[in-house]
Design a protein around this motif. Sequence first.
Motif, PDB file in Angstrom:
ATOM      1  N   VAL B 187      33.793  30.120  96.464  1.00  0.00           N
ATOM      2  CA  VAL B 187      34.581  30.045  97.694  1.00  0.00           C
ATOM      3  C   VAL B 187      35.813  30.938  97.551  1.00  0.00           C
ATOM      4  N   LEU B 188      36.486  30.812  96.405  1.00  0.00           N
ATOM      5  CA  LEU B 188      37.705  31.584  96.201  1.00  0.00           C
ATOM      6  C   LEU B 188      37.408  33.067  95.968  1.00  0.00           C
ATOM      7  N   ARG B 191      36.471  34.795  99.290  1.00  0.00           N
ATOM      8  CA  ARG B 191      37.646  35.096 100.111  1.00  0.00           C
ATOM      9  C   ARG B 191      38.359  36.330  99.577  1.00  0.00           C
ATOM     10  N   SER B 209      44.095  29.003 104.184  1.00  0.00           N
ATOM     11  CA  SER B 209      44.000  29.530 102.821  1.00  0.00           C
ATOM     12  C   SER B 209      43.164  28.591 101.937  1.00  0.00           C
ATOM     13  N   VAL B 210      42.485  29.165 100.952  1.00  0.00           N
ATOM     14  CA  VAL B 210      41.726  28.338  99.996  1.00  0.00           C
ATOM     15  C   VAL B 210      42.305  28.465  98.593  1.00  0.00           C
ATOM     16  N   TYR B 213      43.415  25.689  95.785  1.00  0.00           N
ATOM     17  CA  TYR B 213      42.500  24.692  95.226  1.00  0.00           C
ATOM     18  C   TYR B 213      42.740  24.383  93.735  1.00  0.00           C
ATOM     19  N   THR B 447      31.136  21.184 100.917  1.00  0.00           N
ATOM     20  CA  THR B 447      32.589  20.996 101.003  1.00  0.00           C
ATOM     21  C   THR B 447      33.115  20.442  99.678  1.00  0.00           C
ATOM     22  N   LEU B 459      39.445  20.783 100.600  1.00  0.00           N
ATOM     23  CA  LEU B 459      39.576  22.242 100.661  1.00  0.00           C
ATOM     24  C   LEU B 459      39.227  22.695 102.070  1.00  0.00           C
ATOM     25  N   LYS B 460      40.180  23.418 102.714  1.00  0.00           N
ATOM     26  CA  LYS B 460      39.938  23.890 104.080  1.00  0.00           C
ATOM     27  C   LYS B 460      39.066  25.137 104.025  1.00  0.00           C
ATOM     28  N   GLY B 461      37.773  24.867 104.023  1.00  0.00           N
ATOM     29  CA  GLY B 461      36.799  25.943 103.859  1.00  0.00           C
ATOM     30  C   GLY B 461      35.637  25.318 103.130  1.00  0.00           C
TER      31      GLY B 461
END
Lengths: 316, 490
Positions: B187-188, B191, B209-210, B213, B447, B459-461
């Motif tokens: 995920v990170l 991005r 933003s992620v 985390y 998620t 985590l928003k994403g």
Amino acid sequence: MLSRIANSLFWMGRYLERTEHLARYAKVHYFSALDAPQTQNKEELLESILIYAGLDKLYYKDYDKLNELNVLFYVLLDVKNPFSIVNNINYARENARGARDTITSELWESINKLYHFTNEFAYKPFKSTHTFDFTSPVMESSAEIKGLIDNTMVHDHAWNLVSLGLHLERAIQIMRIISSKLDDINKIEGNEVSKAIENYQWPILLKSSESFDMCNRYYKATPSRTNSLEFLILNPQFPKSILFNVCKAYEHLETLIKVTKDDDNPFLFHAGKLMYKLKYTTFDDILANDPLVFLNGVLDNLYKVGTDFEKEYLSF
Amino acid sequence: MEQSNAIKQSLFANYEMAQQFLDEVFPNGNVLDDSYQKVFKHFDELSIDNFKAINEYTKMSFFNQGITFNVYSDKEKGVERIFPFDLFPRIIKKDEWEMLEKGIIQRNTAINMFLWDIYHEKKIFKDKVVPEALIASSPYYYKAMMGVNPPGKVYTHISGTDLIKHADGNYYVLEDNVRCPSGVSYVLSNRDALKKTFPHLLLDHNVASVQEYPLELLNIMKSCAPESVDDPTCVVLTPGVYNSAYFEHSFLALNMGIPLVEGRDLYVDKNFVYMKSIYGPKKIDVIYRRIDDDFIDPQVFNPKSVLGIPGIMNAYREGNVVLMNAPGTGAADDKAVYTFVPAMIKYYLGEESILRNVHTYKCELDDDYKYVIENMEKLVIKPVDESGGYGLLVGSKATKEEISEFKKRITANRRKYIAQPIMSLTVHSTYIEEERKFEQRHIDLRTYCLMGKNKNYLLKGGLTRVALKKGSLVVNSSQGGGSKDTWVML
């Protein structure tokens, strides 16, 4: 700092340094052989690469005679040869990967790029132009990697361990380069012609250790037995000299061990003795006896410092 | 589409829209969704060659960073592969996300309370909300965990709830992963990759933003440290460099600034855990372990494990070290337990479940059994006690013989089988290298929810996984799945 990670960092430094010297030695010797004087046996220069790499016996298990392409492929890129450059890089990368959380992303990426570049190269059919095409980027990468070690890492235990590995290994490699060059020269018989060939060897020695320019500038004279050996063994300011690297290695050892406030550390005492012996040896002392005997004595001691350190601090 | 004349040479030329699927980029009768206006325009204006070059560059960048997993074959050395990344981002709208966020936290809170309950008073069994026999038969329901009090009563520090969006436009929970959910490093990294390739695209959108985390995870770790410890030593425990998720383990350790350790770096002495450092032993307080329960302590679980630390379970039970997630959480995430999660939410929180479960027919109930037998071709039949997609039957793809064989099996052991409608996962515009254009592919969403002492974080994403094979519903990376950057809009 975990002992296992410490071990990885120490060996990462050693393999990286080993890689660089092997690449440079092979490149310099190969190109010197191309336009060597008539009387210089070109095969001897190829053999010199094998001897320096410690592969003069192993090579003949796979090949029956010296051949330019075979020797170079074997030393540089043969994955079946455990001491080839490609495998040194694999070991360095494996250690870096194991210590991934301790080193910076920039340093890791640089090592990883070198690893992928090398492994891609290893599966191409080997051509004579590959000696240059392969060793040059390896040396550039090596310079980049060392820059990143010094300039992106905190100079703490982790950095001290990598640096200890680098300097210890560099002292060992320079020692081996000098030894194999002296061996090469001893093979030459003592007449006028051979004197010329001997003189042909000193610049090769200096170029093999990236010391040619600085030695010339330091002595304002062309390379000779005396000035090149003195420069490489005892110059206190030149970062490739044995003395310089032994002092550096000692500094890193001291920083690492002093944390334990163990003043009478027998191991540090032994390493210190080695450093002071080198510091207070004059070049005349070395020349008075066979320099090879002296060098081999120091080399044995350096290996011992390495193995004792590992046993004492890095076993897990 | 109207602009079809103008975009003939574009990456979206001849973009086929299958009517039976919901395309998140082109919902409502194939009209471009408002939220994708700028993104679509951006990709549509790129030339094919330009896009291809960007795509290659991005792949190379993942490769050089070592964001890879090993595929072992008959060659002596494992081949390194990158996890395929699709540059076209997936957007989740603000209101949609707010609902998901509440729902995921609600669900995981209930699951965590359920774990406390089944390892203590077992009220939920006594009140006959969840049958005790169901849990008692789970291989992950451990005696060794009975009466253990993890700090903050937290068992599921990290949960990876898997969601899908169905053709009806609603999200459904597909699975609750509360053992060792993985994938957050992608995920990170995704991005980061998108920032580098299309910086202005992110600038033009208000995307959550992620990046925080790892910091949130570290805070969760510290919040759950043993009571007596002021400044806890936290570590990430990995099986080692040869594990396929090693990149993620090192990524998380590096970004939290804590040591990455292996089992062989640790030992237990008088019920305390220590790591072997160059200056002697150092006590450890919190372990984010990426080793399965089975391997963590050869004295309690698999005696053949060489990855684990003998005696660590005793140290854990004494409260001298914290393991995240707690051992034994697997009792709460198997398929049969899944059907009871809405009931758990009601029981523990007194609330209705915000997230939908995929409707599940339990063959042991007469009405359900009747429906299943009559509608086999519309259903997926699953045994309750197996995982990894084994032993199941997809009715729409099965032969008559297979169906009648399964009918016999169900009738013989009705308790063992559940059935669910075949879900139609949404599709998303995905670049297909061989075709040099975008096509529809099925997607889901993993998620990442964190739970600490008195704090939750989602985590928003997330990891939008893509089934790259045409028509496939399998998004797993081991079976040719890829991923997308997932944008939660603010």
